[in-house]
Motif scaffolding. Structure first.
Motif, PDB file in Angstrom:
ATOM      1  N   CYS A 102      15.384  28.993  11.510  1.00  0.00           N
ATOM      2  CA  CYS A 102      15.308  27.591  11.937  1.00  0.00           C
ATOM      3  C   CYS A 102      15.498  27.533  13.456  1.00  0.00           C
ATOM      4  CB  CYS A 102      16.419  26.810  11.229  1.00  0.00           C
ATOM      5  SG  CYS A 102      16.638  25.105  11.764  1.00  0.00           S
ATOM      6  N   VAL A 103      14.824  26.575  14.089  1.00  0.00           N
ATOM      7  CA  VAL A 103      14.977  26.383  15.528  1.00  0.00           C
ATOM      8  C   VAL A 103      15.270  24.906  15.802  1.00  0.00           C
ATOM      9  CG1 VAL A 103      13.891  26.542  17.797  1.00  0.00           C
ATOM     10  CG2 VAL A 103      13.374  28.248  16.071  1.00  0.00           C
ATOM     11  N   VAL A 104      16.253  24.661  16.641  1.00  0.00           N
ATOM     12  CA  VAL A 104      16.554  23.299  17.089  1.00  0.00           C
ATOM     13  C   VAL A 104      16.162  23.215  18.552  1.00  0.00           C
ATOM     14  CG1 VAL A 104      18.340  21.530  17.300  1.00  0.00           C
ATOM     15  CG2 VAL A 104      18.562  23.318  15.557  1.00  0.00           C
ATOM     16  N   HIS A 105      15.269  22.297  18.901  1.00  0.00           N
ATOM     17  CA  HIS A 105      14.891  22.176  20.306  1.00  0.00           C
ATOM     18  C   HIS A 105      14.510  20.744  20.640  1.00  0.00           C
ATOM     19  CE1 HIS A 105      10.469  21.941  19.735  1.00  0.00           C
ATOM     20  NE2 HIS A 105      10.604  22.846  18.796  1.00  0.00           N
ATOM     21  N   ALA A 106      14.490  20.419  21.920  1.00  0.00           N
ATOM     22  CA  ALA A 106      14.092  19.078  22.349  1.00  0.00           C
ATOM     23  C   ALA A 106      12.631  18.864  21.981  1.00  0.00           C
ATOM     24  CB  ALA A 106      14.307  18.926  23.853  1.00  0.00           C
ATOM     25  N   HIS A 107      12.309  17.646  21.554  1.00  0.00           N
ATOM     26  CA  HIS A 107      10.966  17.375  21.036  1.00  0.00           C
ATOM     27  C   HIS A 107       9.889  17.592  22.092  1.00  0.00           C
ATOM     28  CE1 HIS A 107       9.943  13.391  22.890  1.00  0.00           C
ATOM     29  NE2 HIS A 107      11.198  13.523  23.232  1.00  0.00           N
ATOM     30  N   ASP A 108      10.269  17.466  23.376  1.00  0.00           N
ATOM     31  CA  ASP A 108       9.270  17.599  24.435  1.00  0.00           C
ATOM     32  C   ASP A 108       9.396  18.926  25.202  1.00  0.00           C
ATOM     33  OD1 ASP A 108      11.692  17.030  25.542  1.00  0.00           O
ATOM     34  OD2 ASP A 108      10.987  15.421  26.863  1.00  0.00           O
ATOM     35  N   ARG A 125      11.873  23.615  11.814  1.00  0.00           N
ATOM     36  CA  ARG A 125      12.116  23.083  13.158  1.00  0.00           C
ATOM     37  C   ARG A 125      12.836  21.747  13.087  1.00  0.00           C
ATOM     38  NH1 ARG A 125       6.384  23.357  15.883  1.00  0.00           N
ATOM     39  NH2 ARG A 125       7.471  22.392  17.642  1.00  0.00           N
ATOM     40  N   ILE A 126      13.823  21.595  13.934  1.00  0.00           N
ATOM     41  CA  ILE A 126      14.545  20.329  14.047  1.00  0.00           C
ATOM     42  C   ILE A 126      14.416  19.870  15.495  1.00  0.00           C
ATOM     43  CG2 ILE A 126      16.804  19.209  13.874  1.00  0.00           C
ATOM     44  CD1 ILE A 126      17.470  21.299  11.672  1.00  0.00           C
ATOM     45  N   LEU A 127      13.847  18.672  15.663  1.00  0.00           N
ATOM     46  CA  LEU A 127      13.498  18.205  17.005  1.00  0.00           C
ATOM     47  C   LEU A 127      14.457  17.123  17.485  1.00  0.00           C
ATOM     48  CD1 LEU A 127       9.623  17.953  16.539  1.00  0.00           C
ATOM     49  CD2 LEU A 127      11.002  19.924  17.190  1.00  0.00           C
ATOM     50  N   VAL A 128      15.046  17.376  18.633  1.00  0.00           N
ATOM     51  CA  VAL A 128      16.007  16.434  19.214  1.00  0.00           C
ATOM     52  C   VAL A 128      15.256  15.481  20.145  1.00  0.00           C
ATOM     53  CG1 VAL A 128      18.048  16.216  20.682  1.00  0.00           C
ATOM     54  CG2 VAL A 128      17.878  18.107  19.048  1.00  0.00           C
ATOM     55  N   GLY A 129      15.507  14.182  19.956  1.00  0.00           N
ATOM     56  CA  GLY A 129      14.828  13.184  20.788  1.00  0.00           C
ATOM     57  C   GLY A 129      13.475  12.855  20.204  1.00  0.00           C
ATOM     58  N   GLY A 130      12.930  11.712  20.611  1.00  0.00           N
ATOM     59  CA  GLY A 130      11.626  11.315  20.069  1.00  0.00           C
ATOM     60  C   GLY A 130      11.757  10.913  18.609  1.00  0.00           C
ATOM     61  N   HIS A 131      10.676  10.489  18.012  1.00  0.00           N
ATOM     62  CA  HIS A 131      10.738  10.026  16.626  1.00  0.00           C
ATOM     63  C   HIS A 131       9.740  10.734  15.732  1.00  0.00           C
ATOM     64  CE1 HIS A 131      13.614   7.008  17.679  1.00  0.00           C
ATOM     65  NE2 HIS A 131      12.844   6.630  18.682  1.00  0.00           N
ATOM     66  N   ALA A 132       8.535  10.948  16.280  1.00  0.00           N
ATOM     67  CA  ALA A 132       7.508  11.562  15.435  1.00  0.00           C
ATOM     68  C   ALA A 132       7.934  12.986  15.091  1.00  0.00           C
ATOM     69  CB  ALA A 132       6.176  11.573  16.172  1.00  0.00           C
ATOM     70  N   THR A 133       7.846  13.328  13.852  1.00  0.00           N
ATOM     71  CA  THR A 133       8.195  14.687  13.460  1.00  0.00           C
ATOM     72  C   THR A 133       6.920  15.508  13.300  1.00  0.00           C
ATOM     73  OG1 THR A 133       8.314  14.009  11.174  1.00  0.00           O
ATOM     74  CG2 THR A 133      10.368  14.060  12.418  1.00  0.00           C
ATOM     75  N   ALA A 137       8.311  19.191  10.645  1.00  0.00           N
ATOM     76  CA  ALA A 137       9.577  19.313  11.366  1.00  0.00           C
ATOM     77  C   ALA A 137      10.482  18.132  11.016  1.00  0.00           C
ATOM     78  CB  ALA A 137       9.314  19.356  12.862  1.00  0.00           C
ATOM     79  N   LEU A 138      11.782  18.365  11.120  1.00  0.00           N
ATOM     80  CA  LEU A 138      12.766  17.299  10.908  1.00  0.00           C
ATOM     81  C   LEU A 138      13.131  16.703  12.253  1.00  0.00           C
ATOM     82  CD1 LEU A 138      15.562  18.742   8.573  1.00  0.00           C
ATOM     83  CD2 LEU A 138      13.981  16.893   8.041  1.00  0.00           C
ATOM     84  N   SER A 139      13.343  15.394  12.279  1.00  0.00           N
ATOM     85  CA  SER A 139      13.897  14.808  13.500  1.00  0.00           C
ATOM     86  C   SER A 139      15.408  15.005  13.461  1.00  0.00           C
ATOM     87  CB  SER A 139      13.569  13.315  13.571  1.00  0.00           C
ATOM     88  OG  SER A 139      14.326  12.609  12.600  1.00  0.00           O
ATOM     89  N   TRP A 140      16.038  14.887  14.617  1.00  0.00           N
ATOM     90  CA  TRP A 140      17.494  15.038  14.652  1.00  0.00           C
ATOM     91  C   TRP A 140      18.160  13.967  13.778  1.00  0.00           C
ATOM     92  CZ3 TRP A 140      20.849  18.623  15.736  1.00  0.00           C
ATOM     93  CH2 TRP A 140      22.196  18.266  15.828  1.00  0.00           C
ATOM     94  N   GLU A 141      17.613  12.758  13.832  1.00  0.00           N
ATOM     95  CA  GLU A 141      18.198  11.672  13.043  1.00  0.00           C
ATOM     96  C   GLU A 141      18.160  12.021  11.557  1.00  0.00           C
ATOM     97  OE1 GLU A 141      16.158  11.245  15.652  1.00  0.00           O
ATOM     98  OE2 GLU A 141      17.769  10.455  16.920  1.00  0.00           O
ATOM     99  N   GLN A 142      17.060  12.622  11.116  1.00  0.00           N
ATOM    100  CA  GLN A 142      16.985  13.037   9.708  1.00  0.00           C
ATOM    101  C   GLN A 142      18.009  14.144   9.420  1.00  0.00           C
ATOM    102  OE1 GLN A 142      12.776  13.980   9.948  1.00  0.00           O
ATOM    103  NE2 GLN A 142      12.289  12.422   8.396  1.00  0.00           N
ATOM    104  N   ALA A 143      18.183  15.017  10.403  1.00  0.00           N
ATOM    105  CA  ALA A 143      19.046  16.178  10.185  1.00  0.00           C
ATOM    106  C   ALA A 143      20.516  15.797  10.058  1.00  0.00           C
ATOM    107  CB  ALA A 143      18.858  17.190  11.316  1.00  0.00           C
ATOM    108  N   ILE A 144      20.890  14.639  10.600  1.00  0.00           N
ATOM    109  CA  ILE A 144      22.308  14.254  10.487  1.00  0.00           C
ATOM    110  C   ILE A 144      22.467  12.982   9.650  1.00  0.00           C
ATOM    111  CG2 ILE A 144      23.029  15.370  12.638  1.00  0.00           C
ATOM    112  CD1 ILE A 144      23.039  12.494  13.884  1.00  0.00           C
ATOM    113  N   ALA A 145      21.415  12.623   8.920  1.00  0.00           N
ATOM    114  CA  ALA A 145      21.442  11.348   8.193  1.00  0.00           C
ATOM    115  C   ALA A 145      22.270  11.425   6.919  1.00  0.00           C
ATOM    116  CB  ALA A 145      20.009  10.923   7.852  1.00  0.00           C
ATOM    117  N   GLN A 146      22.296  12.578   6.299  1.00  0.00           N
ATOM    118  CA  GLN A 146      22.978  12.654   5.009  1.00  0.00           C
ATOM    119  C   GLN A 146      24.484  12.591   5.203  1.00  0.00           C
ATOM    120  OE1 GLN A 146      21.450  15.702   2.280  1.00  0.00           O
ATOM    121  NE2 GLN A 146      20.076  16.324   3.923  1.00  0.00           N
ATOM    122  N   SER A 147      25.121  11.743   4.404  1.00  0.00           N
ATOM    123  CA  SER A 147      26.574  11.698   4.450  1.00  0.00           C
ATOM    124  C   SER A 147      27.084  12.898   3.664  1.00  0.00           C
ATOM    125  CB  SER A 147      27.063  10.387   3.828  1.00  0.00           C
ATOM    126  OG  SER A 147      28.460  10.396   3.784  1.00  0.00           O
TER     127      SER A 147
END
Lengths: 510, 82
Positions: A102-108, A125-133, A137-147
């Motif tokens: 897995c790689v976490v990186h800025a979306h741009d 891939r987990i993308l930090v910033g931006g919205h389109a996945t 790829a998962l967006s960061w918001e999706q990656a931390i959404a689960q309680s």
């Protein structure tokens, strides 16, 4: 041993609203930091990341980089912080070498995208910033959404926690393998001598993808302290304003950091009375600079430190009270560490006798990831061969006097000459090339390239630098380029680098 | 040549090592894109002080004045008009 994640959990439960990190306008407390790390761990597991899998994090310093690190540990994965300034030329081989799942990186981050694309679609891939996945790829918001709730794993002290790459990709990459026990031991030692506690706070500009930055991060989180992330030192006075505004108790830097502050900012104009400690590592700082720093911020205790990534971060520290008496020394071993200077014959050197520095302790790495030859070369009988030369005085204080390797230290960065030479040699106009570090008042060293042009070839400095810019991180681009007719060599054909370090006038060739 | 063009040429030659005007948009962030670091900013400011005959004060060294060719051009224009 208490793992770093269990300490974070402790602070989150003990004092949930306690401030943990500030980054620009963003703030996060210990409870939210822990909750996000738990959620991130859950996402990793849901995505198919298993215990021991490697998760590469290609991010500048930010809250997400911290969450990703602790989230990896909660998922019992291995975090691999990669230099966010690196180009695909380095990123792709690192990703392949560590077999990142897995790689976490800025979306741009175009270079990270290019490296991931080259690896293939199986990479999560987990993308930090931006919205389109897109592209799965998962967006960061999706990656931390689960309680999610989690407990810090126990009983994995000697499991691999982190891989830090110390060199580029010439030959086999060197990925320093650090266990949870390595990290915890070094954190405990540093907290001990810095006397860190939860009332401390620090401004940090040191990248988390280097061991010094990691060390500052984890020592302060383990203490329940407060970190203020500054992205860079482009405007040094703004950072000093942050020091004053946040009334922090600590600040850490490399020699060039302190030189920039001393030379560019009227420190006397700011109220820096809250500063209790300053730490300096990352290469030798001239005693005169240390003295200026002491005079500029007299109440702050200045800790000169020494270490290397292979020892997690720290090996020695100079008690501030001994600074005047032991000027030029990097101090005594940190708690739990033994240091020896050995002669070429392998015997322990006498006091004041120069030799190579060896270290032993719970912070010494497990080895280099999938590079047994390199591991055997530096780990022997539980001792780490540091590659640094020096002597120990009669009081047990270590003084360094150079390195066996040609590694260049420029600002906070380490650059292997071969990484740059390899890129330059790809220019068809280059016949031969040697790269070395030459002394610089601010950066410690700057990179110099000495080039012999191929027969009849025409080459100029701009073309050389443009070629490097396409392929290398900005800090690896040679500042000085000279063209010569031939390189000085030994009888066996090895380049005499010391002769090349003499100042020469840059010239166009031929 | 106006100041903005001259500043852009300096940035292109000294930090991007090219004369291709398209390599950098006037609104691009020099810091976020990693084009100018701490020592690069000092070089850039020294260049402006020499070529534009201005004195850049500490308080003026902020991203709003130096993070893009547009921002630098506007800053220099304000300094020269003052």
């Amino acid at each position: 041993m208490r793992s770093l994640s269990s300490r974070l959990q402790h602070h989150a439960l003990d004092e949930p609203g306690r401030r943990a990190i500030a980054e620009g306008e963003r703030r996060i407390d210990y409870s939210s930091l822990w909750a996000q790390a738990c959620a991130f761990a859950q996402s990793l597991e849901s995505s198919g990341v298993s215990r021991g899998d490697r998760v590469a994090v290609i991010l500048s310093n930010c809250i997400e980089a911290v969450v990703a690190c602790y989230g990896c540990w909660l998922a019992e994965a291995v975090v691999v912080p990669l230099n966010a300034q690196a180009r695909p030329r380095d990123l792709e081989p690192w990703l392949r070498h560590c077999e990142a799942r897995c790689v976490v990186h800025a979306h741009d981050h175009a270079d990270a995208q290019a490296a991931c694309t080259a690896i293939g679609p199986d990479l999560i891939r987990i993308l930090v910033g931006g919205h389109a996945t897109g592209h799965g790829a998962l967006s960061w918001e999706q990656a931390i959404a689960q309680s999610a709730t989690a407990n810090a794993p126990e009983g994995n002290d000697h499991a691999l926690a982190m891989i830090l790459y110390t060199s580029g990709t010439t030959g086999a990459p060197k990925g320093v393998m650090l266990s949870h026990a390595n990290l915890a031991a070094n954190v405990d030692s540093i907290i001990g001598y810095l006397e860190l506690n939860k009332d401390d706070s620090i401004v940090t500009v040191l990248p988390f993808y280097y061991s010094y930055g990691q060390s500052v991060l984890h020592t302060h989180l383990a203490s329940g302290a407060y970190l203020v992330i500054e992205q860079n030192l482009v405007f040094p006075h703004l950072m000093v304003e942050t020091l004053a505004r946040e009334k922090v108790s600590g600040f850490s830097g490399v020699p060039s950091t302190f030189l920039l502050l001393l030379n560019r900012v009227p420190l006397a104009d700011y109220d820096l009375s809250s500063l209790r400690y300053l730490t300096q590592a990352g290469g030798a700082m001239a005693p005169a600079v240390a003295q200026r720093l002491h005079e500029a911020i007299p109440q702050a205790r200045l800790f000169i430190m020494y270490g290397q990534t292979e020892a997690t971060a720290r090996l020695a520290w100079l008690p501030p009270e001994r600074f005047a008496e032991k000027q030029g020394s990097v101090g005594i071993p940190i708690p739990g560490v033994e240091l020896e200077v050995r002669t070429e014959a392998g015997t322990v050197a006498a006091a004041l006798e120069v030799g190579e520095v060896f270290a032993r302790g719970p912070n010494v790495m497990l080895g280099y990831w999938r590079n047994p030859e390199a591991s055997v070369g530096v780990l022997k009988d539980g001792w780490l061969k540091t590659g640094d030369m020096g002597h120990i005085d009669a009081d047990g204080y270590l003084f360094l006097s150079g390195r066996r390797s040609d590694m260049i230290k420029t600002g906070a960065h380490r650059v292997h000459p071969k990484d740059v030479e390899e890129v330059l040699a790809e220019l068809p106009e280059v016949g031969e090339v040697a790269v070395l570090g030459v002394d610089d008042d601010t950066l410690g060293q700057v990179i110099k390239a000495v080039i012999v042009c191929a027969p009849s070839a025409v080459l100029n400095e701009l073309k050389v630098k443009a070629h490097c810019r396409e392929r290398l991180a900005a800090y690896k681009i040679p500042k000085i380029i000279t063209f010569v007719d031939s390189l000085p060599k030994t009888a066996s054909g090895k380049v005499r680098r010391t002769e090349l370090s003499k100042p020469t006038v840059s010239q166009e060739a031929p | 040549m106006d100041h903005k063009k001259q500043i852009k040429r300096f940035v292109l030659e000294n930090f991007l090592f090219t004369d291709d005007e398209n390599a950098l948009a006037n609104g691009d962030s020099l810091i976020q894109k990693g084009i100018v670091d701490s020592t690069g900013m000092l070089e850039l400011i020294s260049h402006l002080e020499e070529t534009c005959a201005i004195k850049v004060e500490n308080a003026e060294m902020i991203p709003a004045n130096f993070d893009s060719i547009d921002a630098i051009g506007a800053f220099v224009a304000r300094k020269l008009a003052a």
